[in-house]
Design a protein around this motif. Structure first.
Motif, mmCIF file in Angstrom:
data_model
loop_
_atom_site.group_PDB
_atom_site.id
_atom_site.type_symbol
_atom_site.label_atom_id
_atom_site.label_comp_id
_atom_site.label_asym_id
_atom_site.label_seq_id
_atom_site.Cartn_x
_atom_site.Cartn_y
_atom_site.Cartn_z
ATOM 1 N N ARG A 50 0.729 -1.100 0.183
ATOM 2 C CA ARG A 50 0.068 -0.282 -0.092
ATOM 3 C C ARG A 50 0.803 1.333 0.061
ATOM 4 N N PRO A 51 0.475 2.325 -0.439
ATOM 5 C CA PRO A 51 1.246 3.623 -0.705
ATOM 6 C C PRO A 51 0.919 4.042 0.773
ATOM 7 N N VAL A 52 1.987 3.667 1.668
ATOM 8 C CA VAL A 52 1.817 4.124 2.973
ATOM 9 C C VAL A 52 2.901 5.089 3.380
ATOM 10 N N GLY A 53 3.745 5.552 2.349
ATOM 11 C CA GLY A 53 4.657 6.808 2.517
ATOM 12 C C GLY A 53 5.883 6.828 3.338
ATOM 13 N N VAL A 54 6.122 5.590 3.923
ATOM 14 C CA VAL A 54 7.388 5.493 4.562
ATOM 15 C C VAL A 54 8.055 4.129 4.242
ATOM 16 N N SER A 55 9.284 4.169 4.650
ATOM 17 C CA SER A 55 10.071 2.972 4.203
ATOM 18 C C SER A 55 9.836 1.764 4.982
ATOM 19 N N ARG A 56 10.222 0.366 4.621
ATOM 20 C CA ARG A 56 10.320 -0.877 5.469
ATOM 21 C C ARG A 56 10.971 -0.701 6.556
ATOM 22 N N VAL A 57 12.336 -0.190 6.634
ATOM 23 C CA VAL A 57 12.732 0.142 7.773
ATOM 24 C C VAL A 57 12.182 1.139 8.884
ATOM 25 N N GLU A 58 11.583 2.306 8.405
ATOM 26 C CA GLU A 58 10.784 2.807 9.326
ATOM 27 C C GLU A 58 9.353 2.280 9.771
ATOM 28 N N VAL A 59 8.834 1.352 9.060
ATOM 29 C CA VAL A 59 7.532 0.637 9.633
ATOM 30 C C VAL A 59 8.194 -0.323 10.510
ATOM 31 N N THR A 60 9.279 -0.855 10.252
ATOM 32 C CA THR A 60 9.701 -1.960 11.191
ATOM 33 C C THR A 60 10.258 -1.445 12.510
ATOM 34 N N GLY A 61 10.792 -0.160 12.561
ATOM 35 C CA GLY A 61 11.184 0.630 13.759
ATOM 36 C C GLY A 61 9.741 0.913 14.443
ATOM 37 N N VAL A 62 8.891 1.401 13.717
ATOM 38 C CA VAL A 62 7.721 1.865 14.681
ATOM 39 C C VAL A 62 7.020 0.514 15.149
ATOM 40 N N MET A 63 6.815 -0.603 14.369
ATOM 41 C CA MET A 63 6.203 -1.669 15.113
ATOM 42 C C MET A 63 6.895 -2.236 16.267
ATOM 43 N N GLU A 64 8.120 -2.440 16.121
ATOM 44 C CA GLU A 64 8.860 -2.655 17.410
ATOM 45 C C GLU A 64 8.702 -1.800 18.614
ATOM 46 N N GLU A 65 8.706 -0.439 18.327
ATOM 47 C CA GLU A 65 8.351 0.426 19.190
ATOM 48 C C GLU A 65 7.113 0.300 19.966
ATOM 49 N N LEU A 66 6.141 -0.033 19.103
ATOM 50 C CA LEU A 66 4.565 -0.251 19.393
ATOM 51 C C LEU A 66 4.630 -1.474 20.332
ATOM 52 N N PHE A 67 5.453 -2.552 20.189
ATOM 53 C CA PHE A 67 5.342 -3.770 20.693
ATOM 54 C C PHE A 67 6.101 -3.275 22.213
ATOM 55 N N VAL A 68 7.045 -2.646 22.265
ATOM 56 C CA VAL A 68 7.747 -2.243 23.542
ATOM 57 C C VAL A 68 6.952 -1.470 24.500
ATOM 58 N N ALA A 69 5.893 -0.466 23.919
ATOM 59 C CA ALA A 69 5.264 0.158 24.733
ATOM 60 C C ALA A 69 3.923 -0.501 25.214
ATOM 61 N N MET A 70 3.378 -1.289 24.465
ATOM 62 C CA MET A 70 2.421 -2.195 25.037
ATOM 63 C C MET A 70 3.011 -3.238 26.152
ATOM 64 N N GLU A 71 4.218 -3.695 25.991
ATOM 65 C CA GLU A 71 4.739 -4.266 27.216
ATOM 66 C C GLU A 71 4.918 -3.774 28.341
ATOM 67 N N PHE A 72 5.346 -2.365 28.182
ATOM 68 C CA PHE A 72 5.484 -1.731 29.363
ATOM 69 C C PHE A 72 4.336 -1.256 29.957
ATOM 70 N N LEU A 73 3.145 -0.918 29.205
ATOM 71 C CA LEU A 73 2.042 -0.772 29.909
ATOM 72 C C LEU A 73 1.361 -1.938 30.759
ATOM 73 N N LEU A 74 1.367 -2.933 29.933
ATOM 74 C CA LEU A 74 0.928 -4.164 30.813
ATOM 75 C C LEU A 74 1.809 -4.670 32.025
ATOM 76 N N LEU A 75 2.832 -4.223 32.034
ATOM 77 C CA LEU A 75 3.849 -4.707 33.053
ATOM 78 C C LEU A 75 3.699 -3.527 34.289
ATOM 79 N N ARG A 76 2.952 -2.519 33.767
ATOM 80 C CA ARG A 76 2.389 -1.391 35.060
ATOM 81 C C ARG A 76 1.036 -1.701 35.348
ATOM 82 N N GLY A 77 0.460 -3.063 35.077
ATOM 83 C CA GLY A 77 -0.859 -3.585 35.263
ATOM 84 C C GLY A 77 -1.874 -2.851 34.733
#
Length: 241
Positions: A50-77
């Motif tokens: 899809r024409p997302v307008g960002v590179s694969r490297v950028e998408v991968t980085g955002v996805m990884e940060e998304l997972f880290v953020a969700m893990e952090f929030l869950l670890l806070r209960g």
């Protein structure tokens, strides 16, 4: 609705099998055929179509940060709620009294996952396709007599033969499993004990010595990893001269 780029995907396939969960002997239940399992790389591949307008490297980085953020929030209960899913931690287990502390040996924290609004709507839009029941038995389709180079016609005693098909692999150490040749006139069975190749789609074996001339039915017997012996028969009648 999903974008048109996503609508080339195939349907969710299912077949019907006897329903042993109800007292009605005539009803059936759906057995869903598992499709491809997609990992993060597959999801990113789809995004790149899809024409997302960002590179694969950028998408991968955002996805990884998304997972880290969700893990952090869950670890806070804390819980997470998006349009795709709702995820919340829950304490499970029985406490013997009101003052009983949390005991990791008896109590657990589990994550509860529920579909969000968008995911619930997607489930209603998934196309389904009813298919013929999938038979969980060996399916021999062709046999090549290596000595005569004839297919589905002859066998040569003491010489190799190659059987092709699906779900052919068996436990050679189990005398009830394997390649069996049954004399059409006498019903006498002979098991091929010398196995050269034992794979799901190919079994190469040596035809037993001393088999009488005549016609034979070939059976492949395997439990296919279950407790029940499954039998598949080659449709062709084989001849030993």
């Amino acid at each position: 609705m999903l974008g048109i780029i996503y609508l080339f995907l195939m349907s969710l396939k299912f077949f019907l099998k006897d329903n042993h969960l109800t007292p009605d002997p005539n009803d059936y239940r759906a057995e869903t055929v598992k499709g491809k399992t997609n990992d993060l790389e597959d999801i990113i591949d789809m995004m790149m179509h899809r024409p997302v307008g960002v590179s694969r490297v950028e998408v991968t980085g955002v996805m990884e940060e998304l997972f880290v953020a969700m893990e952090f929030l869950l670890l806070r209960g804390e819980s997470i709620e998006t349009s795709l899913f709702k995820l919340s931690p829950k304490v499970k287990g029985v406490f013997e009294s009101e003052d009983a502390p949390f005991d990791p040996a008896r109590h657990k924290v589990k994550l509860r996952l529920l579909p969000g609004n968008k995911l619930g709507k997607i489930a209603k839009e998934i196309p389904v396709e009813k298919i013929a029941p999938i038979v969980n038995v060996p399916v021999p389709t062709a046999l090549m007599d290596m000595a005569s180079q004839q297919k589905n016609q002859t066998l040569t005693a003491g010489k190799p033969a190659r059987l092709q098909g699906n779900k052919l692999k068996f436990d050679a150490a189990d005398p009830l499993q394997g390649v069996f040749l049954i004399n059409s006139s006498t019903d006498e069975e002979s098991r091929a004990d010398f196995i050269l190749d034992n794979e799901p789609k190919t079994v190469t074996f040596v035809v037993p010595e001393g088999l009488a001339a005549g016609n034979y039915q070939l059976e492949l017997r395997s439990n296919l990893g279950t407790k029940e012996l499954k039998v598949g028969s080659l449709s062709a009648i084989l001849t030993i001269t």
